[in-house]
Write a protein that holds these residues in place. Sequence first.
Motif, PDB file in Angstrom:
ATOM      1  N   LEU A 170       7.765  10.320 -40.123  1.00 57.57           N
ATOM      2  CA  LEU A 170       6.843  11.308 -40.676  1.00 57.57           C
ATOM      3  C   LEU A 170       5.407  10.989 -40.288  1.00 57.57           C
ATOM      4  O   LEU A 170       4.607  11.901 -40.038  1.00 57.57           O
ATOM      5  CB  LEU A 170       6.982  11.360 -42.199  1.00 57.57           C
ATOM      6  CG  LEU A 170       8.245  12.040 -42.728  1.00 57.57           C
ATOM      7  CD1 LEU A 170       8.344  11.883 -44.247  1.00 57.57           C
ATOM      8  CD2 LEU A 170       8.254  13.524 -42.362  1.00 57.57           C
ATOM      9  N   LEU A 222       4.957  12.127 -36.735  1.00 58.71           N
ATOM     10  CA  LEU A 222       5.183  13.548 -36.485  1.00 58.71           C
ATOM     11  C   LEU A 222       3.888  14.267 -36.131  1.00 58.71           C
ATOM     12  O   LEU A 222       3.863  15.085 -35.198  1.00 58.71           O
ATOM     13  CB  LEU A 222       5.832  14.192 -37.715  1.00 58.71           C
ATOM     14  CG  LEU A 222       6.359  15.610 -37.554  1.00 58.71           C
ATOM     15  CD1 LEU A 222       7.431  15.692 -36.469  1.00 58.71           C
ATOM     16  CD2 LEU A 222       6.931  16.103 -38.893  1.00 58.71           C
ATOM     17  N   MET A 263      14.267  12.505 -43.011  1.00 58.71           N
ATOM     18  CA  MET A 263      12.857  12.876 -43.086  1.00 58.71           C
ATOM     19  C   MET A 263      12.640  13.988 -44.101  1.00 58.71           C
ATOM     20  O   MET A 263      11.690  13.947 -44.904  1.00 58.71           O
ATOM     21  CB  MET A 263      12.358  13.315 -41.716  1.00 58.71           C
ATOM     22  CG  MET A 263      12.261  12.197 -40.694  1.00 58.71           C
ATOM     23  SD  MET A 263      11.975  12.791 -39.006  1.00 58.71           S
ATOM     24  CE  MET A 263      10.323  13.507 -39.178  1.00 58.71           C
ATOM     25  N   MET A 276      10.405  13.977 -47.458  1.00 55.57           N
ATOM     26  CA  MET A 276       9.404  15.009 -47.745  1.00 55.57           C
ATOM     27  C   MET A 276       9.608  15.569 -49.150  1.00 55.57           C
ATOM     28  O   MET A 276       8.645  15.750 -49.906  1.00 55.57           O
ATOM     29  CB  MET A 276       9.497  16.129 -46.706  1.00 55.57           C
ATOM     30  CG  MET A 276       9.016  15.721 -45.325  1.00 55.57           C
ATOM     31  SD  MET A 276       9.466  16.919 -44.026  1.00 55.57           S
ATOM     32  CE  MET A 276       8.359  18.280 -44.450  1.00 55.57           C
ATOM     33  N   TYR A 314       2.423  18.468 -42.444  1.00 56.31           N
ATOM     34  CA  TYR A 314       3.079  17.794 -41.333  1.00 56.31           C
ATOM     35  C   TYR A 314       3.152  18.737 -40.133  1.00 56.31           C
ATOM     36  O   TYR A 314       3.535  19.901 -40.277  1.00 56.31           O
ATOM     37  CB  TYR A 314       4.515  17.395 -41.691  1.00 56.31           C
ATOM     38  CG  TYR A 314       4.663  16.544 -42.924  1.00 56.31           C
ATOM     39  CD1 TYR A 314       4.582  15.164 -42.850  1.00 56.31           C
ATOM     40  CD2 TYR A 314       4.907  17.131 -44.158  1.00 56.31           C
ATOM     41  CE1 TYR A 314       4.738  14.380 -43.987  1.00 56.31           C
ATOM     42  CE2 TYR A 314       5.065  16.362 -45.299  1.00 56.31           C
ATOM     43  CZ  TYR A 314       4.973  14.993 -45.211  1.00 56.31           C
ATOM     44  OH  TYR A 314       5.134  14.231 -46.332  1.00 56.31           O
ATOM     45  N   GLY A 355       6.264  20.710 -39.706  1.00 61.35           N
ATOM     46  CA  GLY A 355       6.904  20.348 -40.971  1.00 61.35           C
ATOM     47  C   GLY A 355       7.998  21.305 -41.392  1.00 61.35           C
ATOM     48  O   GLY A 355       9.054  20.876 -41.882  1.00 61.35           O
TER      49      GLY A 355
END
Length: 214
Positions: free
Chosen positions: A15, A18, A56, A60, A94, A97
Motif C-alpha cells: 500500500l 502503490l 491489501m 484498507m 491510494y 485505490g
Amino acid sequence: MATRIDRAQVAVTALRLLNEVGLEGLTLRRIAKELDVQAPALYWHFKNKQELLDEMATEMFRRMGAALSAVDRSDWQVLMAGAAHVIRDSVLGYRDGAKVFSGTRFRGTDYAGPVDGLMETLVDAGFTLPNAARAWFTVQCFTMGHVVEQQSVYPFPGGERDPYYDEAQRAQRLEGHPLTADAGQVFFNDLDAGFETGLRAVIAGIEATLLPAG
C-alpha cells in the motif's frame, strides 16, 4: 537483509508503494526489493498477485474500521451516506485505490462488525434483510464506480488532472457531437458535487424500491 516477514507486513508495504508505482507497477519483485528480501520469500505468503490484492484490500478496510464505526446511525439515510463517504475518502487516498479494492475477497472477518451494524440499522428502519443487503451493495458499487472514474481523471491522490481530460482537447475530439461534449463537462468536472448528487439519487431510489411502504 530482512529474515522474517508476514502477510500484513507485505500488504502494508504494498500500500505504501502503490502511490509511487501504481497498480500496474506493483509487482511481488518490487515489493520484495522494498522489504530487502528475495522474491521467492513472498510466494510463501502469496501464490499470485490476486492474493496480494485481497490482503491489501483487507488492510484498507481495517484502516476504515474506526471511521465506519463512528458514522451517525440515528437515521438509515445518514448512515448509508456517511459510510459511503468514509469508503470513498479512504480509497481516494491510494493511487488506483478503487481498482485494488473492487472485486477482491476480504480475508478474515474484520469487515463483519461494520456490516452487521449497517444491516442492523437498515432492518430496524423497516428493510427486510435481503433488501438491506441489496441496498448497501448498491451504495457500495456506486461509490467504487465513481471513485474508479475520478481516479481516471486524477490518477494521483491530490495530484493534477490527466491531460487526456483537458476540456479544450476533448471538445476538439468531439467536434460534431455537442451533446456528448457538454455531457462530459458534467461527467468529469466537480467530481465531489457529482458524487453527492449521485449518492442522493441512489439513496432516494433505494427508499422508493427497497423499503416497504409504512
